[in-house]
Write a protein that holds these residues in place. Structure first.
Motif, short mmCIF file in Angstrom:
data_model
loop_
_atom_site.label_atom_id
_atom_site.label_comp_id
_atom_site.label_asym_id
_atom_site.label_seq_id
_atom_site.Cartn_x
_atom_site.Cartn_y
_atom_site.Cartn_z
N SER A 1 42.03 62.67 -41.55
CA SER A 1 42.94 61.75 -40.87
C SER A 1 43.08 62.12 -39.40
N SER B 1 46.90 55.27 -39.51
CA SER B 1 46.37 56.22 -40.50
C SER B 1 47.42 56.60 -41.54
N LEU C 1 47.36 55.22 -45.47
CA LEU C 1 46.57 55.95 -46.47
C LEU C 1 47.23 57.28 -46.82
N GLY D 1 39.70 56.34 -44.44
CA GLY D 1 40.56 55.20 -44.18
C GLY D 1 40.00 54.14 -43.24
N MET E 1 40.86 51.38 -47.78
CA MET E 1 41.53 50.51 -46.81
C MET E 1 40.58 49.50 -46.19
#
Length: 219
Positions: A24, A30, A33, A123, A151
């Motif tokens: 991440s 972000s 997720l 993500g 995502m």
């Protein structure tokens, strides 16, 4: 994918004995997720690529979100030290070769992580770039790792709706007009007509750091 679909897929991986991790950038978008994973399994490792070039606000935000969500956050440092990341003229690579800078600070250390896992929960969203639009929900990566993109079909509107629904924090630079936030030397405030990622590596004909190109095989 819905929360229930993501949860079911992760459970399937875990029941098959797969080792999972995610990475991440800890930008506002972000956090969806990260929050979803915190609702499913907080033990899943979350790697933050500690490039050494992040805004101080980002570094502090990582700590804030980790504590608030109860995450298992791990900071991933470059293998090559900064004093060796210079070109022939002695300039730091982000000034002359941003692709190689990204390789040393992001792609190379992440590839080492891949050797220890089976599934990379990533993500990316299809609406972020043409590279990401071409991706699939499941896609191979090096070292026999499977990339899982829960995502992928989310829009930016759905992302911000989730942030509002769960009252999630926002990256402090959001309020200062930043949209896509990466390393400080290669991030600028976007002009009103810009797409969210166009302010990254502005003027360098570059929209990806290598994590989603070099570390993704054709679906």
């Amino acid at each position: 994918m819905t929360f229930e679909e993501i949860q079911a897929r992760i459970l399937t991986y875990q029941q098959a004995g797969k080792k999972l991790f995610t990475s991440s950038s800890f930008q506002s978008h972000s956090l969806v997720l990260l929050h979803i994973l915190s609702r499913i399994d907080r033990s899943i490792p979350i790697y933050f690529l500690n490039t050494g070039y992040h805004f101080p606000e980002t570094v502090a935000f990582v700590d804030e979100v980790t504590e608030r969500f109860g995450l298992n956050t791990l900071r991933l440092n470059p293998i090559v030290p900064k004093h060796q990341q210079r070109d022939a003229d002695g300039n730091l690579l982000f000034t002359s070769d941003p692709d190689y800078c990204c390789f040393l600070n992001k792609t190379q250390p992440m590839e080492e992580v891949l050797r220890n896992y089976d599934v990379w929960i990533n993500g990316v969203r299809a609406d972020q770039s043409l590279v990401r639009k071409a991706m699939k929900v499941e896609q191979p990566a090096p070292h026999n790792v499977l990339r899982f993109h829960p995502m992928l079909d989310w829009s930016i509107q759905e992302v911000f709706a989730y942030l509002r629904e769960y009252d999630l924090p926002r990256h402090p630079l959001d309020a200062k007009g930043y949209a896509s936030i990466g390393c400080e030397p290669c991030t600028k405030k976007p002009d009103p007509e810009m797409h969210e990622r166009e302010a990254r590596w502005y003027g360098m004909n570059k929209v990806e750091c290598g994590l989603n190109t070099d570390l993704a095989k054709s679906a």
